[in-house]
Scaffold this motif. Structure first.
Motif, short mmCIF file in Angstrom:
data_model
loop_
_atom_site.label_atom_id
_atom_site.label_comp_id
_atom_site.label_asym_id
_atom_site.label_seq_id
_atom_site.Cartn_x
_atom_site.Cartn_y
_atom_site.Cartn_z
N TYR A 44 0.84 -1.09 0.12
CA TYR A 44 0.03 0.12 0.00
C TYR A 44 0.85 1.40 -0.12
O TYR A 44 0.48 2.21 -0.48
CB TYR A 44 -1.15 0.06 1.12
N TYR A 48 -0.38 4.01 -2.79
CA TYR A 48 -0.45 5.24 -2.52
C TYR A 48 0.43 6.39 -3.06
O TYR A 48 0.11 7.53 -3.03
CB TYR A 48 -0.91 5.63 -0.90
N LYS A 64 -5.25 4.73 4.32
CA LYS A 64 -4.04 3.59 3.97
C LYS A 64 -4.07 2.78 5.09
O LYS A 64 -3.87 1.54 4.94
CB LYS A 64 -2.77 4.25 3.80
N ALA A 67 -6.82 0.17 4.65
CA ALA A 67 -6.47 -0.71 3.45
C ALA A 67 -5.43 -1.71 3.93
O ALA A 67 -5.61 -2.87 3.42
CB ALA A 67 -6.08 0.01 2.33
#
Length: 163
Positions: A44, A48, A64, A67
């Motif tokens: 991630y 991102y 984030k 996630a």
């Protein structure tokens, strides 16, 4: 008519047997809890920071940290560990949970690009485990692409009871 699994195999180039080889070994016991947290964090961070705005925008409405947690809990559960994801969020229902997002062939390939890089740079994941995991991820990504087609009524698989 092809099933979603058959479409996933065709589009991903990964057979169902290869995709589900992750079930032949308890990867959670082999790799450990922290490895899945590290993999998801690595992944991630890449997502991102992606240079492609269209891809980053898919994740714009998600935090984030959330996630990362959702992913590592799902991976842990799916790869032989405790059912952390289901305990917190219910059944994984991957197609339903991804319904709000544009899960296209292009998005799947971009997701897989970042996952391959994350696998390659997360320590403590041996080569055999990386191969098994990537086959599962590739097949699953295209399973979601096939499921995404169901959102388009022109492409939806008709109900056998339809008039």
């Amino acid at each position: 008519m092809q099933t979603l699994q058959e479409k996933a195999s065709e589009w991903s180039g990964v057979s169902q047997n290869d995709a589900f080889a992750i079930d032949d070994t308890n990867l959670y016991e082999k790799l450990g809890h922290q490895t899945f947290i590290n993999l998801s964090t690595n992944f991630y961070n890449r997502v991102y920071d992606d240079e492609e705005e269209w891809f980053r925008s898919i994740f714009a409405n998600s935090k984030k940290e959330d996630a990362i947690q959702n992913q590592y809990e799902f991976f842990i559960q799916r790869m032989g560990g405790p059912p952390l994801f289901s305990q917190r969020r219910g059944h994984p229902a991957l197609i339903g949970r991804h319904r709000p997002f544009p899960v296209t062939h292009q998005a799947a390939e971009r997701w897989l690009h970042h996952m391959q890089e994350a696998l390659d740079t997360t320590k403590d994941i041996d080569s055999d485990s990386k191969t098994k995991m990537m086959n599962f991820f590739r097949h699953t990504a295209f399973f979601l692409v096939a499921g995404d087609e169901l959102k388009n009524p022109k492409q939806a698989i008709p109900c056998k009871h339809a008039a």
